[in-house]
Design a protein around this motif. Structure first.
Motif, mmCIF file in Angstrom:
data_model
loop_
_atom_site.group_PDB
_atom_site.id
_atom_site.type_symbol
_atom_site.label_atom_id
_atom_site.label_comp_id
_atom_site.label_asym_id
_atom_site.label_seq_id
_atom_site.Cartn_x
_atom_site.Cartn_y
_atom_site.Cartn_z
ATOM 1 N N GLY A 138 0.776 -1.234 0.000
ATOM 2 C CA GLY A 138 0.000 0.000 0.000
ATOM 3 C C GLY A 138 0.799 1.271 0.000
ATOM 4 O O GLY A 138 0.369 2.265 0.578
ATOM 5 N N ILE A 139 1.960 1.300 -0.635
ATOM 6 C CA ILE A 139 2.819 2.475 -0.525
ATOM 7 C C ILE A 139 3.206 3.075 -1.876
ATOM 8 O O ILE A 139 4.274 3.652 -2.015
ATOM 9 N N ILE A 140 2.334 2.972 -2.883
ATOM 10 C CA ILE A 140 2.715 3.508 -4.186
ATOM 11 C C ILE A 140 1.677 4.486 -4.728
ATOM 12 O O ILE A 140 0.520 4.456 -4.352
ATOM 13 N N LYS A 141 2.172 5.360 -5.600
ATOM 14 C CA LYS A 141 1.329 6.304 -6.336
ATOM 15 C C LYS A 141 1.757 6.254 -7.796
ATOM 16 O O LYS A 141 2.908 5.948 -8.108
ATOM 17 N N TYR A 142 0.814 6.589 -8.664
ATOM 18 C CA TYR A 142 1.077 6.650 -10.097
ATOM 19 C C TYR A 142 0.889 8.078 -10.579
ATOM 20 O O TYR A 142 0.090 8.831 -10.021
ATOM 21 N N TYR A 143 1.608 8.429 -11.625
ATOM 22 C CA TYR A 143 1.423 9.734 -12.258
ATOM 23 C C TYR A 143 1.546 9.562 -13.768
ATOM 24 O O TYR A 143 2.262 8.690 -14.252
ATOM 25 N N LYS A 144 0.817 10.408 -14.499
ATOM 26 C CA LYS A 144 0.769 10.303 -15.955
ATOM 27 C C LYS A 144 1.605 11.369 -16.654
ATOM 28 O O LYS A 144 1.842 11.265 -17.856
ATOM 29 N N SER A 145 2.004 12.393 -15.921
ATOM 30 C CA SER A 145 2.778 13.475 -16.531
ATOM 31 C C SER A 145 3.725 14.061 -15.494
ATOM 32 O O SER A 145 3.549 13.848 -14.283
ATOM 33 N N ILE A 146 4.681 14.811 -15.964
ATOM 34 C CA ILE A 146 5.619 15.488 -15.073
ATOM 35 C C ILE A 146 4.867 16.474 -14.185
ATOM 36 O O ILE A 146 5.150 16.591 -12.989
ATOM 37 N N GLU A 147 3.894 17.161 -14.752
ATOM 38 C CA GLU A 147 3.114 18.130 -13.982
ATOM 39 C C GLU A 147 2.352 17.435 -12.850
ATOM 40 O O GLU A 147 2.274 17.948 -11.730
ATOM 41 N N GLU A 148 1.765 16.284 -13.156
ATOM 42 C CA GLU A 148 1.038 15.539 -12.127
ATOM 43 C C GLU A 148 1.996 15.047 -11.043
ATOM 44 O O GLU A 148 1.670 15.081 -9.852
ATOM 45 N N PHE A 149 3.173 14.590 -11.441
ATOM 46 C CA PHE A 149 4.171 14.151 -10.463
ATOM 47 C C PHE A 149 4.526 15.300 -9.519
ATOM 48 O O PHE A 149 4.567 15.123 -8.298
ATOM 49 N N LYS A 150 4.745 16.487 -10.080
ATOM 50 C CA LYS A 150 5.093 17.650 -9.259
ATOM 51 C C LYS A 150 3.987 17.939 -8.249
ATOM 52 O O LYS A 150 4.259 18.174 -7.070
ATOM 53 N N TYR A 151 2.755 17.911 -8.701
ATOM 54 C CA TYR A 151 1.613 18.183 -7.820
ATOM 55 C C TYR A 151 1.523 17.134 -6.708
ATOM 56 O O TYR A 151 1.391 17.473 -5.515
ATOM 57 N N ILE A 152 1.571 15.864 -7.082
ATOM 58 C CA ILE A 152 1.461 14.775 -6.102
ATOM 59 C C ILE A 152 2.581 14.875 -5.071
ATOM 60 O O ILE A 152 2.353 14.778 -3.863
ATOM 61 N N LEU A 153 3.793 15.082 -5.554
ATOM 62 C CA LEU A 153 4.945 15.160 -4.660
ATOM 63 C C LEU A 153 4.815 16.339 -3.701
ATOM 64 O O LEU A 153 5.027 16.193 -2.491
ATOM 65 N N PHE A 154 4.435 17.500 -4.222
ATOM 66 C CA PHE A 154 4.274 18.677 -3.376
ATOM 67 C C PHE A 154 3.213 18.431 -2.306
ATOM 68 O O PHE A 154 3.421 18.720 -1.122
ATOM 69 N N MET A 155 2.082 17.883 -2.709
ATOM 70 C CA MET A 155 0.993 17.644 -1.757
ATOM 71 C C MET A 155 1.381 16.603 -0.706
ATOM 72 O O MET A 155 1.104 16.782 0.490
ATOM 73 N N GLU A 156 2.017 15.529 -1.133
ATOM 74 C CA GLU A 156 2.373 14.470 -0.181
ATOM 75 C C GLU A 156 3.461 14.913 0.795
ATOM 76 O O GLU A 156 3.384 14.608 1.979
ATOM 77 N N LEU A 157 4.461 15.632 0.306
ATOM 78 C CA LEU A 157 5.517 16.094 1.206
ATOM 79 C C LEU A 157 4.998 17.198 2.126
ATOM 80 O O LEU A 157 5.397 17.276 3.293
ATOM 81 N N SER A 158 4.099 18.029 1.639
ATOM 82 C CA SER A 158 3.461 19.032 2.509
ATOM 83 C C SER A 158 2.703 18.335 3.633
ATOM 84 O O SER A 158 2.765 18.752 4.798
ATOM 85 N N SER A 159 2.006 17.281 3.280
ATOM 86 C CA SER A 159 1.267 16.508 4.276
ATOM 87 C C SER A 159 2.214 15.881 5.298
ATOM 88 O O SER A 159 1.921 15.857 6.493
#
Length: 171
Positions: A138-159
């Motif tokens: 249960g420890i993975i995420k997927y992304y379809k674009s560089i922009e989505e990766f940036k968003y996911i990473l920012f949100m998860e690290l902020s959390s």
């Protein structure tokens, strides 16, 4: 923070550096929090030895609170009984987590397309098997674009910062 990745995710690696810089600009003065990315290229000393490169990396990069794995179409080359150095680094992080409760492990897989002449079926099979194993944890995420990766990473690290430093500051 230990960043584990291969050369096929170079853009993601640059994004990671930028996200860390942005988060440090937001949180460093307020909370005194500073994230620092450890990469073997910049944090492992140069030396001639009989040790396997991955053993040196693991020995010298053993103190981190967050492990970030990023994978797309390359699994890597075998090392020390593992199918890749990436796998070895992940297993060490997982073992440390199971023993000590840290590092927090995050793994991201790109769903960007790549050409069918990619060629190495073994790499693809190894990635697929590894993904399936991680899904069970249960420890993975997927992304379809560089922009989505940036968003996911920012949100998860902020959390992560919020959970670790803001919630715990009232204790």
């Amino acid at each position: 923070m230990f960043s584990c990745h291969l050369l096929d995710v170079f853009e993601e690696r640059e994004i990671l550096d930028g996200v860390i810089k942005d988060l440090n600009n937001i949180w460093m003065d307020t909370l005194g929090v500073m994230l620092k990315v450890k990469k073997w290229e910049s944090h492992v000393s140069s030396k001639i030895t009989n040790q396997n490169l991955n053993d040196i990396i693991i020995d010298e990069m053993d103190d981190y609170d967050i492990y970030i794995g990023i994978m797309w179409k390359e699994y890597g080359t075998p090392t020390n009984g593992y199918k890749s150095g990436t796998e070895q680094e992940f297993r060490v992080a997982l073992d440390n987590f199971e023993k000590n409760g840290k590092p927090l492990i995050k793994f991201y897989f790109s769903k960007r397309e790549f050409t069918s002449d990619f060629g190495n079926v073994e790499q693809y099979v190894n990635i697929k098997n590894f993904k399936n194993e991680l899904k069970e944890k249960g420890i993975i995420k997927y992304y379809k674009s560089i922009e989505e990766f940036k968003y996911i990473l920012f949100m998860e690290l902020s959390s992560c910062i919020k959970d670790e430093f803001i919630k715990n500051s009232g204790d």
